[in-house]
Design a protein around this motif. Sequence first.
Motif, mmCIF file in Angstrom:
data_model
loop_
_atom_site.group_PDB
_atom_site.id
_atom_site.type_symbol
_atom_site.label_atom_id
_atom_site.label_comp_id
_atom_site.label_asym_id
_atom_site.label_seq_id
_atom_site.Cartn_x
_atom_site.Cartn_y
_atom_site.Cartn_z
ATOM 1 N N GLN A 18 0.819 -1.206 0.000
ATOM 2 C CA GLN A 18 0.000 0.000 0.000
ATOM 3 C C GLN A 18 0.858 1.264 0.000
ATOM 4 O OE1 GLN A 18 -3.348 -0.149 2.559
ATOM 5 N NE2 GLN A 18 -4.301 1.590 1.564
ATOM 6 N N LEU A 21 1.849 2.746 -3.475
ATOM 7 C CA LEU A 21 0.843 3.190 -4.446
ATOM 8 C C LEU A 21 1.012 4.643 -4.888
ATOM 9 C CD1 LEU A 21 -2.335 1.355 -3.117
ATOM 10 C CD2 LEU A 21 -0.804 0.690 -4.990
ATOM 11 N N PHE A 48 -4.893 -2.828 -6.077
ATOM 12 C CA PHE A 48 -4.006 -3.370 -5.052
ATOM 13 C C PHE A 48 -4.790 -4.254 -4.093
ATOM 14 C CE2 PHE A 48 -2.732 -2.859 -0.607
ATOM 15 C CZ PHE A 48 -1.568 -3.601 -0.628
ATOM 16 N N TYR A 52 -4.354 -8.051 -2.983
ATOM 17 C CA TYR A 52 -3.926 -8.242 -1.598
ATOM 18 C C TYR A 52 -4.803 -9.264 -0.869
ATOM 19 C CZ TYR A 52 -2.253 -7.145 3.077
ATOM 20 O OH TYR A 52 -1.717 -7.232 4.326
ATOM 21 N N LYS A 73 0.817 -7.386 -13.107
ATOM 22 C CA LYS A 73 -0.283 -7.891 -12.279
ATOM 23 C C LYS A 73 -0.808 -9.171 -12.912
ATOM 24 C CE LYS A 73 -4.351 -6.144 -9.811
ATOM 25 N NZ LYS A 73 -5.240 -7.261 -9.856
#
Length: 168
Positions: A18, A21, A48, A52, A73
């Motif tokens: 986090q 970001l 995210f 996560y 990703k």
Amino acid sequence: MLDVEIKLRDVEISNVYQQDLIGIKKWMEMKKTFAEEETNLDKLTERFLESYISECEFFLKIKKSQELIGILKGRLEFKSQNELWIWFFYLDKIYKDSDLGNVIIKKLMSYFSKEYDAAVFFTRIIKNEIQNLDFWKQMGFSVVRRVKNFYNINNKYVDMIIMRKVGD
């Protein structure tokens, strides 16, 4: 989120957290190749959080000499033949003409083959992105499906192409 850490010479591929970001958002804005909605911090945070909370997804940053040069990703799917899906791979333009993109993808596939027994690899791209299509073809991927009007980019619908490669 799958815990991924890959090192190649001076390149490190590792999980996005986090606290990363805001830096990723600024980097994406500097590149000026991302759609505005992709660089929105709320949307980036949503992406995210999706990865996560899922034990099979990953959201990775790619750094060269400690400088952010890319993001990746995807998702691992456990099936009779485990599948690795690369949903998004972006590398700085200055590395597009080098073999770094190939090296990163090969290392990623090797990592997931060894760690998670991935045997089949998929990616998805926007139909009109010929350079991306050529890149994945050079990596040994072939087109297996086209989904019409999947992406809405600036209020214009474009097709998604799904490509596949069976591990070596």
